[in-house]
Write an enzyme that holds these catalytic residues in place. Structure first.
Site, PDB file in Angstrom:
ATOM      1  CB  SER A  51      56.492   9.150  43.433  1.00  0.00           C
ATOM      2  OG  SER A  51      56.471   8.436  44.652  1.00  0.00           O
ATOM      3  CG  HIS A 108      63.160  15.482  62.065  1.00  0.00           C
ATOM      4  ND1 HIS A 108      63.541  15.715  63.368  1.00  0.00           N
ATOM      5  CD2 HIS A 108      64.319  15.332  61.354  1.00  0.00           C
ATOM      6  CE1 HIS A 108      64.867  15.690  63.452  1.00  0.00           C
ATOM      7  NE2 HIS A 108      65.359  15.482  62.246  1.00  0.00           N
TER       8      HIS A 108
END
Length: 344
Positions: A51, A108
């Site tokens: 990452s 979400h």
């Protein structure tokens, strides 16, 4: 009336001594992690070795581990990577490290509501969704204000899920402004509908269609850009500040009259029927399945649409006109960051 929570509703002991594992360090991830840390909570960051966000988290002196290790050590596991990446990461790295008493937290409801992730019955599943981009959420936390948020509980195995969510909302600063209680279903379906019909799809299509109408009629593209795109911010800022009523108060009577008489002919019954169809696709899960299949197939159609949109004349005209606007921060880095976040 909606149930709204504030700081007095949070029991801070709920997270005392617990480790919060934030999976992802993009727009939302960095804000959640830093706000929680500055609120006194123990935070670790779950990121794969590949990452690009690792350097940013390291610069903030946060502890970074592989996602599986973060899930193993975390009492509250916060999944803040893009929707389409969540199911695979959950299956491979998080699910094997879950256990009774842990909490899965989302910003979400997409993966839970449409069952791309199906948690075991012995963990809590909650949502705290700040209603702001991550950088603004962080800025307002540092100012001592906070942004509003949404709270939902999908699974309450411990009997303490709401308390955990409220303590978390306090930690990220949302309870200073207020947090509204909802459900995963309501948050997910209204969020997708709003994005598609107004905030992203509707606005961008309306701007582009108006620009094309004017240029096709022989008007200069620069003037069309100013009238159909540039000035939109002025109107949206007025609406954001005081609602549609305040915007109408602020513009000329000519503009207000045109609003009442011509607006409904643009957004007519045909548009309303189309909106109902869009909502039906959201509610049935058709859009969610389509989006996940698009990613599984390599995103070819999505990337083609992106490239075509970026090559539209309105973008080329806008690039040149924004050079005239000394107050306007160049958006190149923001566009690059937005496109790269799916790879974080």
């Amino acid at each position: 009336m909606a149930k709204v929570y504030y700081e007095s509703d949070a029991d801070l002991k709920q997270l005392k001594g617990k480790t919060i594992a934030v999976i992802g360090y993009g727009s939302q991830g960095h804000a959640h992690a830093l706000n929680l840390r500055d609120s006194g909570h123990k935070v670790i960051i779950g990121l794969p070795a590949s990452s690009a966000s690792r350097a940013k988290a390291q610069a903030q002196k946060l502890e970074i581990v592989e996602p599986a290790e973060a899930a193993k050590r975390g009492d509250v596991i916060v999944i803040l990577i893009p929707d389409h990446l969540q199911p695979k990461l959950y299956k491979e790295h998080i699910a094997p490290n879950l256990g009774r008493g842990k909490t899965l937290l989302f910003a979400h409801g997409f993966s839970i509501h449409f069952q791309f992730i199906e948690p075991p019955p012995d963990v809590d599943v909650v949502m705290i969704a700040p209603k702001s981009p991550g950088h603004r959420m962080r800025e307002l936390y540092l100012e001592g204000v906070g942004v509003p948020g949404i709270l939902a509980v999908a699974q309450d195995a411990s009997g303490q899920a709401e308390k955990t969510a409220l303590a978390y909302a306090h930690g990220v600063g949302c309870l200073k402004a207020g947090v509204i209680r909802t459900t995963f279903k309501e948050e997910t379906e209204t969020d997708l509908f709003g994005e598609q019909t107004v905030l992203c799809g509707g606005v961008s299509a309306l701007i582009t269609a108006a620009f094309e109408t004017l240029t096709a009629a022989g008007y200069q593209p620069e003037i069309a850009y100013f009238e159909c795109l540039h000035e939109l911010k002025l109107i949206v800022d007025l609406i954001h500040q005081g609602g549609i009523k305040y915007m109408r108060y602020s513009v000329s009577d000519t503009a207000e009259y045109g609003d009442y008489t011509r607006g409904p002919s643009v957004i007519d019954n045909h548009v309303r029927e189309t909106m109902k169809k869009v909502l039906a696709d959201v509610q049935s899960g058709a859009f969610a399945r389509e989006w996940m299949k698009e990613n599984e197939a390599g995103r070819k159609r999505f990337l083609e649409m992106r490239a075509k949109a970026q090559d539209h004349p309105i973008e080329k005209v806008g690039t040149e006109l924004r050079k005239m606007m000394a107050w306007n921060r160049p958006a190149t880095e923001e566009v690059t960051a937005a496109q790269a976040k799916a790879r974080a």
